[in-house]
Motif scaffolding. Structure first.
Motif, PDB file in Angstrom:
ATOM      1  N   GLN A  42       0.807  -1.214   0.000  1.00  0.00           N
ATOM      2  CA  GLN A  42       0.000   0.000   0.000  1.00  0.00           C
ATOM      3  C   GLN A  42       0.843   1.267   0.000  1.00  0.00           C
ATOM      4  N   PHE A  43       1.943   1.234   0.749  1.00  0.00           N
ATOM      5  CA  PHE A  43       2.776   2.432   0.872  1.00  0.00           C
ATOM      6  C   PHE A  43       4.022   2.375   0.000  1.00  0.00           C
ATOM      7  N   LYS A  99      -3.460   8.301   9.373  1.00  0.00           N
ATOM      8  CA  LYS A  99      -3.671   8.823   8.029  1.00  0.00           C
ATOM      9  C   LYS A  99      -2.613   8.367   7.024  1.00  0.00           C
ATOM     10  N   GLY A 100      -1.414   8.075   7.481  1.00  0.00           N
ATOM     11  CA  GLY A 100      -0.341   7.723   6.556  1.00  0.00           C
ATOM     12  C   GLY A 100       0.717   6.874   7.208  1.00  0.00           C
ATOM     13  N   PHE A 101       1.773   6.564   6.445  1.00  0.00           N
ATOM     14  CA  PHE A 101       2.802   5.658   6.928  1.00  0.00           C
ATOM     15  C   PHE A 101       3.589   6.252   8.096  1.00  0.00           C
ATOM     16  N   ALA A 167      -9.717  -3.314   1.855  1.00  0.00           N
ATOM     17  CA  ALA A 167      -8.363  -3.497   1.334  1.00  0.00           C
ATOM     18  C   ALA A 167      -7.317  -3.193   2.405  1.00  0.00           C
ATOM     19  N   GLU A 168      -7.686  -2.357   3.369  1.00  0.00           N
ATOM     20  CA  GLU A 168      -6.757  -1.986   4.441  1.00  0.00           C
ATOM     21  C   GLU A 168      -7.028  -2.839   5.674  1.00  0.00           C
ATOM     22  N   TYR A 169      -6.946  -4.154   5.501  1.00  0.00           N
ATOM     23  CA  TYR A 169      -7.262  -5.056   6.615  1.00  0.00           C
ATOM     24  C   TYR A 169      -6.241  -4.994   7.730  1.00  0.00           C
TER      25      TYR A 169
END
Length: 422
Positions: A42-43, A99-101, A167-169
């Protein structure tokens, strides 16, 4: 020895509450294994960034153990456990909503702080309220709780992956830690402060006395020896299996690596139950001799499986992998927190265990960072052969320097180290 005594049933309750910190330790440590691939994808993480995602919580753990001894000696064991529980709550909720990595890494590091703190204060608390004849069993409750945390993390990863459409399990995987943490947070209010801490705190005039005591030859030797077994234990493959189990199983040709990892968690927990039942009867050192001997054999067999010249079925690898987990869980994993919590004198226990815990988490961090590199450059076979070799210095230190502590009071164990002062 403190004059404060509790009924056997109440001691078990106190130990069980403190051991809940081990569930959070285990969950936070193992849950990462099911999120690495999706987070990396994802990142857009490369090999080093993926290692950083896995290892960032360990940086927090290293800081946590450095603070834990001073906090537990200054504030007390109970308040320090409460602080750890709050850190876990912040981490779980933050990871689920981040919110982010960058913010994900920050919240993982906050959880790491909690891991570092509970890895010190929870075993200390149990060792200080437990009678000598049951101390090994009761401190082993903490290790059992760690394995339960591992299993809960593996099961949560497996069930969430199979049952969610998001998708962000990785978010519910990391956030589910809040459930056991709230239980830990609530029950802390129902336990008293450690009577041994109250006794030592009452007669301590100057906090610098602990640092002065570390210069005594016996205590210094105990701290050095404890630090050595703490860091060496990480280079015998334990945490490489926990962090990268799904990756190892996938590379070995398994169709469902997450399910195989669940089997690892089941064996780990059930074996720890066995260790809990026998540790005060068989003894700490006997468990290490037999368990580490079995670890060496299993690691060699796993390395043999990965050699390109061998064509062995996956069942061969799974058998020895699970047997390796059995040998580990019944020996070094069951014994390390027991030994570290009981081998230091009352007056320096928090500080000394922080130093040993620092060594443990440095080793854990290095393994978390280096395992992908070792698997890629040394090959899986070479990696497991290296783990087998690292068992040898561990066995030597246990034979040469560590006393058998089974059935001895904390004060009797202190007398062993005082002999080196003469």
């Amino acid at each position: 020895m403190s004059g404060k005594t509790y009924s056997p049933g109440y001691i078990v309750f106190l130990s069980a509450v403190a051991a809940l910190g081990g569930i959070l330790f285990g969950y936070d440590t193992a849950v990462i294994s099911g999120t690495t691939d999706i987070v990396s994808g994802q990142f857009g993480l490369g090999e080093l960034a993926t290692g950083w995602y896995v290892g960032c919580a360990l940086i927090g753990s290293i800081i946590g153990v450095l603070l834990a001894g001073m906090l537990s000696d200054f504030l007390g064991r109970k308040k320090t456990m409460f602080i750890a529980a709050v850190l876990f709550s912040i981490s779980a909720i933050g990871c689920a909503l981040c919110k982010g990595f960058t913010s994900l890494v920050i919240y993982r590091m906050v959880g790491g702080l909690g891991i570092g703190v509970v890895s010190i204060v929870c075993p200390i608390y149990i060792s200080e309220v437990a009678p000598a004849e049951k101390r090994g069993t009761l401190v082993s409750l903490y290790q059992l709780a760690i394995t339960l945390g591992f299993l809960l993390a593996y099961l949560a990863n497996y069930l969430i992956l199979k049952g969610t459409s998001t998708a962000e399990y990785w978010r519910p995987m990391l956030g589910a830690e809040a459930i056991p943490d709230l239980l830990f947070l609530a029950l802390i209010f129902f336990i008293p402060e450690s009577p041994r801490w109250l006794e030592v705190r009452g007669r301590r005039k100057d906090n610098s006395e602990e640092w002065k005591a570390l210069r005594e030859p016996g205590i210094l030797l105990a701290v050095l020896v404890g630090s050595c077994i703490a860091i060496l234990g990480q280079f015998m493959g334990v945490n490489a299996v926990l962090y990268y189990g799904p990756t190892i199983f996938r590379d070995a040709g398994f169709e469902d690596p997450l399910f195989s990892t669940v089997l690892v968690g089941v064996v780990n927990m059930l074996t720890t139950v066995i260790a809990l039942l026998i540790i005060d009867k068989v003894g700490r050192k006997q468990l290490v001799w037999w368990g580490v001997g079995g670890m060496i054999f299993c690691l060699l067999m796993i390395g043999l499986y990965f050699l390109p010249t061998t064509q062995l079925p996956t069942g061969f690898m799974l058998t020895f992998f699970l047997l390796y987990v059995f040998c580990t869980a019944i020996s070094i994993s069951a014994v390390v927190f027991v030994l570290l919590s009981e081998m230091y004198p009352n007056r320096v226990r928090g500080l000394a265990m922080s130093i040993a815990g620092f060594a443990l988490w440095v080793g854990t961090y290095l393994i978390g960072q280096l395992t992908p590199w070792m698997l890629g450059n040394l090959t899986p076979a070479g990696t497991f052969f290296l783990f087998a070799f690292m068992c040898l210095p561990y066995l030597y230190i246990m034979w040469r320097y560590i006393p058998e502590t089974t059935g001895k009071t904390l004060e009797e164990i202190e007398e062993h180290w005082k002999r080196y002062n003469r």
